[in-house]
Design a protein around this motif. Structure first.
Motif, PDB file in Angstrom:
ATOM      1  N   LYS A   2     -21.826 -19.179  39.209  1.00 44.39           N
ATOM      2  CA  LYS A   2     -21.465 -20.568  38.953  1.00 44.39           C
ATOM      3  C   LYS A   2     -22.689 -21.340  38.479  1.00 44.39           C
ATOM      4  CE  LYS A   2     -18.979 -22.354  42.107  1.00 44.39           C
ATOM      5  NZ  LYS A   2     -18.380 -22.941  43.297  1.00 44.39           N
ATOM      6  N   VAL A  50     -24.051 -25.428  38.349  1.00 36.29           N
ATOM      7  CA  VAL A  50     -23.827 -26.782  38.844  1.00 36.29           C
ATOM      8  C   VAL A  50     -24.693 -27.724  38.021  1.00 36.29           C
ATOM      9  CG1 VAL A  50     -24.073 -28.338  40.805  1.00 36.29           C
ATOM     10  CG2 VAL A  50     -23.315 -25.987  41.169  1.00 36.29           C
ATOM     11  N   GLU A  72     -17.878 -20.588  35.602  1.00 37.19           N
ATOM     12  CA  GLU A  72     -17.412 -21.776  36.307  1.00 37.19           C
ATOM     13  C   GLU A  72     -18.548 -22.792  36.323  1.00 37.19           C
ATOM     14  OE1 GLU A  72     -16.075 -22.934  40.840  1.00 37.19           O
ATOM     15  OE2 GLU A  72     -15.708 -20.897  40.134  1.00 37.19           O
ATOM     16  N   ASP A  78     -19.503 -26.622  37.810  1.00 41.19           N
ATOM     17  CA  ASP A  78     -19.174 -27.758  38.665  1.00 41.19           C
ATOM     18  C   ASP A  78     -20.180 -28.863  38.400  1.00 41.19           C
ATOM     19  OD1 ASP A  78     -17.088 -26.420  39.852  1.00 41.19           O
ATOM     20  OD2 ASP A  78     -18.091 -26.095  41.764  1.00 41.19           O
ATOM     21  N   TYR A  91     -25.673 -29.433  46.484  1.00 45.19           N
ATOM     22  CA  TYR A  91     -24.406 -28.732  46.265  1.00 45.19           C
ATOM     23  C   TYR A  91     -24.183 -27.681  47.352  1.00 45.19           C
ATOM     24  CZ  TYR A  91     -20.720 -26.052  44.062  1.00 45.19           C
ATOM     25  OH  TYR A  91     -19.537 -25.408  43.821  1.00 45.19           O
ATOM     26  N   ILE A 120     -18.722 -33.884  46.053  1.00 43.84           N
ATOM     27  CA  ILE A 120     -18.735 -33.108  44.814  1.00 43.84           C
ATOM     28  C   ILE A 120     -17.694 -33.743  43.919  1.00 43.84           C
ATOM     29  CG2 ILE A 120     -18.289 -30.872  43.752  1.00 43.84           C
ATOM     30  CD1 ILE A 120     -19.058 -29.585  46.361  1.00 43.84           C
ATOM     31  N   ARG A 152     -14.243 -30.659  39.444  1.00 47.36           N
ATOM     32  CA  ARG A 152     -14.700 -29.441  38.763  1.00 47.36           C
ATOM     33  C   ARG A 152     -14.674 -29.724  37.280  1.00 47.36           C
ATOM     34  NH1 ARG A 152     -13.106 -25.113  41.813  1.00 47.36           N
ATOM     35  NH2 ARG A 152     -15.239 -25.162  42.432  1.00 47.36           N
ATOM     36  N   TYR A 153     -15.684 -29.300  36.566  1.00 47.55           N
ATOM     37  CA  TYR A 153     -15.797 -29.602  35.148  1.00 47.55           C
ATOM     38  C   TYR A 153     -14.904 -28.701  34.320  1.00 47.55           C
ATOM     39  CZ  TYR A 153     -17.811 -31.695  31.114  1.00 47.55           C
ATOM     40  OH  TYR A 153     -17.975 -32.416  29.977  1.00 47.55           O
TER      41      TYR A 153
END
Length: 151
Positions: free
Chosen positions: A55, A57, A90, A92, A135, A146, A149-150
């Motif tokens: 992931k 961030v 992914e 975020d 995070y 948070i 989610r992008y």
């Protein structure tokens, strides 16, 4: 989600991108580099290709009142390019308010000389590590919000 893998944190600026990553257990964030916006995507892609990254961030620039700031457009454009380069990753986003100030304060507390505190490479890396650590901590508690989610 892999049991052992890393998360990469990004502090996205107009010219420089600070980068941090977690350990394999995703408990600690460490600064690892600062890249110019022109070649940051390639460098991040190398990190993702060379390590077990699950992931990414990104710091989301909110105003002190919690509204989306003017830098949002720049961050959105960078994330769109990153998503195109890493379509299966992914991504975020998390509130990055005050992370640069926290980075400078941490350097002062660590005894970093004033000249090095002004080094944007160090500040950007440290801010990325703070974003990523927030995070990580937010996954353990609900103390840090948070954002959506992008991807």
């Amino acid at each position: 989600m892999a049991k052992y893998g890393r998360i990469i944190g990004l502090d996205i600026g107009t010219k420089w991108i600070g980068v941090a990553r977690t350990d394999l257990l995703k408990t600690v964030a460490n600064p690892i580099g600062t890249y110019h916006t022109e070649n940051a995507i390639d460098e991040i892609k190398k990190l993702v290709d060379g390590e077990r990254v699950e992931k990414i961030v990104v710091g989301w620039p909110l105003t002190p009142a919690g509204q989306e700031g003017k830098a949002i457009k720049m961050v959105e454009e960078f994330v769109a390019r990153l998503t195109k380069a890493l379509p299966d990753m992914e991504i975020d986003k998390i509130d990055e308010r005050y992370t640069t100030k926290e980075a400078v304060r941490a350097m002062v507390e660590a005894g970093v000389p004033k000249m090095k505190q002004r080094d944007s490479d160090r500040v950007n890396q440290a801010a990325a590590a703070i974003i990523l650590q927030k995070y990580i901590e937010s996954r353990k508690t609900d103390n840090v919000r948070i954002t959506d989610r992008y991807v």
